[in-house]
Design a protein around this motif. Sequence first.
Motif, mmCIF file in Angstrom:
data_model
loop_
_atom_site.group_PDB
_atom_site.id
_atom_site.type_symbol
_atom_site.label_atom_id
_atom_site.label_comp_id
_atom_site.label_asym_id
_atom_site.label_seq_id
_atom_site.Cartn_x
_atom_site.Cartn_y
_atom_site.Cartn_z
ATOM 1 N N LEU A 41 0.942 -1.243 0.000
ATOM 2 C CA LEU A 41 -0.063 0.076 0.005
ATOM 3 C C LEU A 41 0.823 1.326 -0.114
ATOM 4 O O LEU A 41 0.501 2.188 -0.751
ATOM 5 C CB LEU A 41 -0.936 0.037 1.092
ATOM 6 C CG LEU A 41 -1.761 1.056 1.418
ATOM 7 C CD1 LEU A 41 -2.949 1.078 0.009
ATOM 8 C CD2 LEU A 41 -2.661 1.079 2.640
ATOM 9 N N ARG A 44 2.168 1.755 -3.394
ATOM 10 C CA ARG A 44 0.896 2.044 -4.356
ATOM 11 C C ARG A 44 0.934 0.674 -5.386
ATOM 12 O O ARG A 44 0.949 1.521 -6.624
ATOM 13 C CB ARG A 44 1.090 3.395 -4.922
ATOM 14 C CG ARG A 44 0.954 4.683 -3.782
ATOM 15 C CD ARG A 44 1.045 5.926 -4.401
ATOM 16 N NE ARG A 44 0.962 6.919 -3.454
ATOM 17 C CZ ARG A 44 1.087 8.257 -3.679
ATOM 18 N NH1 ARG A 44 1.195 8.813 -4.934
ATOM 19 N NH2 ARG A 44 0.914 9.142 -2.685
ATOM 20 N N LEU A 45 1.201 -0.259 -5.269
ATOM 21 C CA LEU A 45 1.366 -1.395 -5.839
ATOM 22 C C LEU A 45 -0.028 -1.435 -6.460
ATOM 23 O O LEU A 45 -1.008 -1.566 -5.451
ATOM 24 C CB LEU A 45 1.906 -2.493 -5.380
ATOM 25 C CG LEU A 45 3.608 -2.428 -5.075
ATOM 26 C CD1 LEU A 45 3.980 -3.750 -4.300
ATOM 27 C CD2 LEU A 45 4.199 -1.862 -6.073
ATOM 28 N N ASP A 46 -0.204 -1.933 -7.641
ATOM 29 C CA ASP A 46 -1.683 -2.427 -8.118
ATOM 30 C C ASP A 46 -1.947 -4.116 -7.667
ATOM 31 O O ASP A 46 -0.868 -4.573 -6.752
ATOM 32 C CB ASP A 46 -1.891 -2.338 -9.797
ATOM 33 C CG ASP A 46 -0.771 -3.234 -10.319
ATOM 34 O OD1 ASP A 46 -0.144 -4.216 -9.622
ATOM 35 O OD2 ASP A 46 -0.508 -3.086 -11.745
ATOM 36 N N ALA A 47 -3.035 -4.359 -7.849
ATOM 37 C CA ALA A 47 -3.311 -5.651 -7.288
ATOM 38 C C ALA A 47 -2.484 -6.904 -7.761
ATOM 39 O O ALA A 47 -2.167 -7.713 -7.238
ATOM 40 C CB ALA A 47 -4.814 -6.110 -7.791
ATOM 41 N N GLU A 48 -1.932 -6.975 -9.057
ATOM 42 C CA GLU A 48 -1.101 -7.881 -9.467
ATOM 43 C C GLU A 48 0.316 -7.959 -9.007
ATOM 44 O O GLU A 48 0.644 -8.691 -8.665
ATOM 45 C CB GLU A 48 -0.993 -7.775 -11.154
ATOM 46 C CG GLU A 48 -0.395 -8.830 -11.800
ATOM 47 C CD GLU A 48 -0.969 -9.230 -13.057
ATOM 48 O OE1 GLU A 48 -0.529 -10.204 -13.782
ATOM 49 O OE2 GLU A 48 -1.239 -8.284 -13.826
ATOM 50 N N ALA A 49 0.605 -6.677 -8.818
ATOM 51 C CA ALA A 49 2.036 -6.430 -8.299
ATOM 52 C C ALA A 49 2.072 -6.888 -6.692
ATOM 53 O O ALA A 49 2.865 -7.598 -6.156
ATOM 54 C CB ALA A 49 2.645 -5.074 -8.328
ATOM 55 N N THR A 50 0.923 -6.591 -6.104
ATOM 56 C CA THR A 50 0.709 -6.931 -4.577
ATOM 57 C C THR A 50 0.725 -8.406 -4.551
ATOM 58 O O THR A 50 1.237 -8.841 -3.465
ATOM 59 C CB THR A 50 -0.608 -6.327 -3.984
ATOM 60 O OG1 THR A 50 -0.468 -4.625 -4.237
ATOM 61 C CG2 THR A 50 -0.807 -6.468 -2.790
ATOM 62 N N GLU A 180 8.524 -4.752 -13.342
ATOM 63 C CA GLU A 180 7.191 -4.719 -13.495
ATOM 64 C C GLU A 180 6.532 -6.218 -13.515
ATOM 65 O O GLU A 180 7.267 -7.233 -14.114
ATOM 66 C CB GLU A 180 7.043 -4.011 -14.835
ATOM 67 C CG GLU A 180 7.357 -2.419 -14.747
ATOM 68 C CD GLU A 180 7.286 -1.696 -16.137
ATOM 69 O OE1 GLU A 180 7.120 -0.701 -16.121
ATOM 70 O OE2 GLU A 180 7.222 -2.617 -17.177
ATOM 71 N N LYS A 182 3.063 -8.463 -14.852
ATOM 72 C CA LYS A 182 2.061 -8.583 -15.421
ATOM 73 C C LYS A 182 1.824 -9.900 -16.262
ATOM 74 O O LYS A 182 2.724 -10.126 -17.158
ATOM 75 C CB LYS A 182 1.799 -7.420 -16.641
ATOM 76 C CG LYS A 182 0.185 -7.190 -17.138
ATOM 77 C CD LYS A 182 0.226 -6.211 -18.183
ATOM 78 C CE LYS A 182 -1.112 -5.919 -18.728
ATOM 79 N NZ LYS A 182 -1.733 -7.263 -19.343
#
Length: 273
Positions: A41, A44-50, A180, A182
């Motif tokens: 958090l 500020r990672l997105d859901a995939e990175a989290t 990154e 994805k």
Amino acid sequence: MPGLRREEVALLAGVSADYYVRLEQGRETHPSPQVVAAVALALRLDAEATGHLHRLCLDDTQRPGHPRDETVSAQLLRLMDGWASTPAFIVGPALDVLAANSLAVALHSGFARFDNLARMVFADLAGRGFYRDWDRAARSCVAEIRAAYGFDPGSARIAVVVGELSSASDDFARLWRLHEVKGKSLDVKHVRHPDVGDLHIEYAAFTVNGNPHQQLVVYQAAPATPTAAAFERLRTTPAFRRSEAISPGSDAPRQPAGEAATMGWCDSIDSLP
């Protein structure tokens, strides 16, 4: 995160700066899920990175025990062979092409080998002409391998591919350092084939039930479009006829095999180059 010092990230995550440094360096190997979520958090990672970060912090006993099997089932081979107007192929975690139908082989016939998608993008001269948005294709390849590494940090094959491409391509090494993440899902791509010209392809990737280290990648053209017509022309090319000479449903991949084997958070996120 650009613009934030370690101390600031630690403060936002509610941990000490010393603890956060130990996390970064891989010296703290068992952070709680709550700490991992707080750091994600703060960054500020997105859901995939989290999700990737949480997976990196698992130990071997917490990981699914799926075998790393590169054998593609005969049923799946027959399924792909039945898609006469649809290029389809199977990839492993390091983007090795494990099997492909005739149209997929013909589509990639401009490359020296249809063996590993990342190698084709970064180490084959045909890559920059084939992928019209090369930068996007390059970032996607690296992010997909990074995502696969999170599921299987012990993969020797991923380590080999990352090591060889990092040495062979400054672009790959630079993108790998971005961390990154994805996975393959739904997307579009614009490619240029030497025989049939420009194609605007929609694709989807599906995890293979029973062998989650494999993904089925399916390319499609919207009906009554130039790309659909180009797929039909592709079926008349010598590359397609050569691939058709291999009997459907054989155990051998329907593709030139190439040389597949030669190419630090918690577990140390920087344990690979």
